[in-house]
Design a protein around this motif. Structure first.
Motif, PDB file in Angstrom:
ATOM      1  N   SER A 164       0.836  -1.206   0.000  1.00 36.06           N
ATOM      2  CA  SER A 164       0.000   0.000   0.000  1.00 36.06           C
ATOM      3  C   SER A 164       0.871   1.258   0.000  1.00 36.06           C
TER       4      SER A 164
ATOM      5  N   PHE B 181       0.946   4.130  -2.772  1.00 43.05           N
ATOM      6  CA  PHE B 181       0.769   5.529  -2.342  1.00 43.05           C
ATOM      7  C   PHE B 181       1.843   6.430  -2.952  1.00 43.05           C
TER       8      PHE B 181
ATOM      9  N   ASN C 266      -4.790  -0.029 -11.463  1.00 42.03           N
ATOM     10  CA  ASN C 266      -4.403   1.375 -11.359  1.00 42.03           C
ATOM     11  C   ASN C 266      -3.410   1.752 -12.452  1.00 42.03           C
TER      12      ASN C 266
ATOM     13  N   LEU D  52      -4.482  11.233  -7.548  1.00 41.86           N
ATOM     14  CA  LEU D  52      -5.307  11.320  -6.345  1.00 41.86           C
ATOM     15  C   LEU D  52      -6.131  10.049  -6.150  1.00 41.86           C
ATOM     16  N   TRP D  53      -6.628   9.486  -7.239  1.00 43.57           N
ATOM     17  CA  TRP D  53      -7.416   8.251  -7.171  1.00 43.57           C
ATOM     18  C   TRP D  53      -6.548   7.084  -6.691  1.00 43.57           C
TER      19      TRP D  53
ATOM     20  N   ILE E 248      -3.867   7.342  -4.786  1.00 46.01           N
ATOM     21  CA  ILE E 248      -3.597   7.573  -3.364  1.00 46.01           C
ATOM     22  C   ILE E 248      -4.775   7.104  -2.510  1.00 46.01           C
ATOM     23  N   LYS E 249      -5.990   7.373  -2.987  1.00 43.56           N
ATOM     24  CA  LYS E 249      -7.184   6.935  -2.252  1.00 43.56           C
ATOM     25  C   LYS E 249      -7.223   5.416  -2.131  1.00 43.56           C
ATOM     26  N   ASN E 250      -6.923   4.722  -3.220  1.00 45.22           N
ATOM     27  CA  ASN E 250      -6.922   3.254  -3.189  1.00 45.22           C
ATOM     28  C   ASN E 250      -5.842   2.717  -2.251  1.00 45.22           C
TER      29      ASN E 250
ATOM     30  N   ALA F 299      -4.752   4.220   0.428  1.00 47.09           N
ATOM     31  CA  ALA F 299      -5.211   4.467   1.794  1.00 47.09           C
ATOM     32  C   ALA F 299      -6.235   3.417   2.224  1.00 47.09           C
ATOM     33  N   VAL F 300      -7.156   3.066   1.325  1.00 49.26           N
ATOM     34  CA  VAL F 300      -8.157   2.038   1.641  1.00 49.26           C
ATOM     35  C   VAL F 300      -7.475   0.705   1.931  1.00 49.26           C
TER      36      VAL F 300
END
Length: 321
Positions: free
Chosen positions: A87, A91, A157, A190-191, A193-195, A197-198
């Motif tokens: 992750s 990130f 991604n 940004l998308w 980074i969101k994935n 974080a999840v």
């Protein structure tokens, strides 16, 4: 963990290693020939995927090791730890894309010498990553492996990243609108980074022995109450070890039961739980005399049916399906 899971993880890791190494070589070469920073950056991202594949192969060997005195629950948590590390890699890949995009937008450096070679490199990347992602999802589902599934998500991604690069190249070359390149790259970053974080918070939940899936507890209570003689299931705890579950449960029974009868009762409860919940690693059942109040302390560390707003059923009823 079983040999089949280890085999699937190793196959997935080898496919990812070979595929990403070829894609990285192609994108770095064509990107340099086309003088395209976007394509070279995409190639660097594929190079990090080679590292991820190597880690996956190592994890496949670690989780195949049997339990030992230092690891009585086996080595499955190695997969969770590696997935959390993954992750961070995802990130930083997204953060790097965001920073590059912001820099371009701030400096107004939109113009570039985008060529057909760069566009071909992006098309090859999208096709290759699509095949690799499908293979990773396939083997990840076969092995029920978090790290392989996470790698598949990472490759998805990468497909979006390569598609964003392709759109940027096309906009620069055909639509004469080069500003779209850094804007699209910023949104994609940004998308990603969101994935990341999840994925991080999911793995952190597992490492802290958390379990947000309350339906597992409902199944646990229903399964235990389906066994004749079981009263008041409580102090339930379910934690995940890689793709398997470790379950603790307290139940009450008639105090007149013999030791043999109590053991048989616990065996029936375990069988019912394994039928209701798949991928169970170990089940620990503690039997108390009916009406006992001695479990008040352990209830601080476990769930009861009332915790879930779940109404208990009379002993002997079958769980609803």
């Amino acid at each position: 963990m079983n040999d089949y899971k280890s085999h699937c993880i190793k196959v997935a890791g080898m496919l990812a290693l070979i595929g990403n190494a070829l894609l990285a070589l192609i994108k770095l070469t064509l990107g340099s020939l086309a003088h395209s920073l976007a394509v070279v950056g995409d190639g660097i991202d594929s190079s990090t995927d080679v590292l991820i594949a190597i880690v996956t192969l190592i994890i496949g060997s670690i989780i195949a090791q049997p339990s030992d005195k230092e690891h009585p629950w086996g080595h499955g948590r190695a997969e969770t730890t590696a997935t959390m590390a993954l992750s961070f890699i995802i990130f930083f890949a997204g953060a790097q894309l965001v920073m590059q995009s912001v820099t371009k937008l701030a400096h107004g450096s939109f113009g570039s010498d985008e060529s057909t070679i760069a566009i071909i490199a992006s098309l090859i990347s999208i096709g290759g990553k699509s095949v690799l992602s499908l293979l990773q999802y396939h083997y990840g589902n076969l092995a029920n492996s978090d790290i392989v599934k996470a790698n598949a998500a990472n490759m998805k991604n990468d497909i979006i990243m390569s598609a964003a690069v392709l759109v940027g190249l096309a906009s620069s070359k055909l639509l004469h609108c080069p500003v779209l390149d850094p804007i699209i790259a910023l949104l994609v970053g940004l998308w990603i980074i969101k994935n990341a974080a999840v994925l991080f918070f999911d793995m952190n939940m597992e490492l802290m022995d958390g379990n947000p899936d309350s339906t597992l507890y409902t199944k646990l209570f229903e399964a235990s109450q389906s066994v004749d003689g079981v009263k008041n299931p409580h102090a339930a705890r379910i934690r995940k070890i890689a793709s398997h579950y470790d379950i603790d449960l307290d139940i009450e029974a008639k105090p007149t039961l013999t030791l043999f009868e109590a053991h048989e009762l616990s065996e029936k409860v375990e069988e019912a739980i394994r039928e209701a919940i798949s991928d169970v690693y170990t089940i620990t059942i503690h039997i108390e005399p009916e009406g006992s109040s001695a479990h008040q302390r352990v209830e601080e560390y476990g769930l009861t049916p009332t915790t879930l707003n779940y109404s208990t059923k009379p002993s002997g009823t079958k769980p609803s399906r």
